[in-house]
Design a protein around this motif. Sequence first.
Motif, mmCIF file in Angstrom:
data_model
loop_
_atom_site.group_PDB
_atom_site.id
_atom_site.type_symbol
_atom_site.label_atom_id
_atom_site.label_comp_id
_atom_site.label_asym_id
_atom_site.label_seq_id
_atom_site.Cartn_x
_atom_site.Cartn_y
_atom_site.Cartn_z
ATOM 1 N N LYS A 49 12.005 -18.502 -12.459
ATOM 2 C CA LYS A 49 10.755 -18.772 -13.178
ATOM 3 C C LYS A 49 10.985 -18.722 -14.684
ATOM 4 C CE LYS A 49 6.261 -19.072 -13.764
ATOM 5 N NZ LYS A 49 5.496 -20.264 -13.489
ATOM 6 N N PHE A 50 11.774 -17.748 -15.152
ATOM 7 C CA PHE A 50 12.108 -17.640 -16.572
ATOM 8 C C PHE A 50 12.825 -18.914 -17.039
ATOM 9 C CE2 PHE A 50 15.132 -16.704 -19.937
ATOM 10 C CZ PHE A 50 14.337 -16.073 -20.875
ATOM 11 N N TYR A 51 13.826 -19.349 -16.292
ATOM 12 C CA TYR A 51 14.584 -20.541 -16.675
ATOM 13 C C TYR A 51 13.689 -21.781 -16.705
ATOM 14 C CZ TYR A 51 18.724 -17.636 -15.909
ATOM 15 O OH TYR A 51 19.657 -16.644 -15.953
ATOM 16 N N GLU A 52 12.828 -21.920 -15.709
ATOM 17 C CA GLU A 52 11.895 -23.062 -15.686
ATOM 18 C C GLU A 52 10.949 -23.016 -16.885
ATOM 19 O OE1 GLU A 52 9.887 -22.710 -11.948
ATOM 20 O OE2 GLU A 52 11.592 -23.494 -10.818
ATOM 21 N N THR A 53 10.460 -21.832 -17.219
ATOM 22 C CA THR A 53 9.518 -21.672 -18.324
ATOM 23 C C THR A 53 10.134 -22.112 -19.649
ATOM 24 O OG1 THR A 53 8.417 -19.834 -17.203
ATOM 25 C CG2 THR A 53 8.087 -20.004 -19.575
ATOM 26 N N PHE A 54 11.394 -21.769 -19.861
ATOM 27 C CA PHE A 54 12.028 -22.042 -21.154
ATOM 28 C C PHE A 54 12.974 -23.234 -21.154
ATOM 29 C CE2 PHE A 54 10.545 -17.676 -21.430
ATOM 30 C CZ PHE A 54 9.763 -17.792 -22.557
#
Length: 105
Positions: A49-54
Amino acid sequence: MSTLNYRVGIRAMKRVLGIVGMNPEVPVSEWDHTEEDRYGTGKVRDVTKFYETFGIDVVNKKTEHHLCSFVSGGQLHRDFMPLLRKDGMGVDYSKVTYKFKDPKK
């Protein structure tokens, strides 16, 4: 560089990338999981989720460009402050719907 140092370096790189979820193409059986709970990313937030967000694409090894403009201009702070966890331990990514896209594309 000696052959031994090279092999140790490759092993270490597989381990660190595995722990942070950045080498999905490498089977989990191929890297050392020793003390992963201690040195890992934890269980509270999903790194995907972190990678997708940024805008971090771990499969194709690419990132969206110009993330600094989102961060340094204060927009990240304004958008994410309301999403802080009640326990004060960072952003509650389950509430994040934002996905950074290069504003200059």
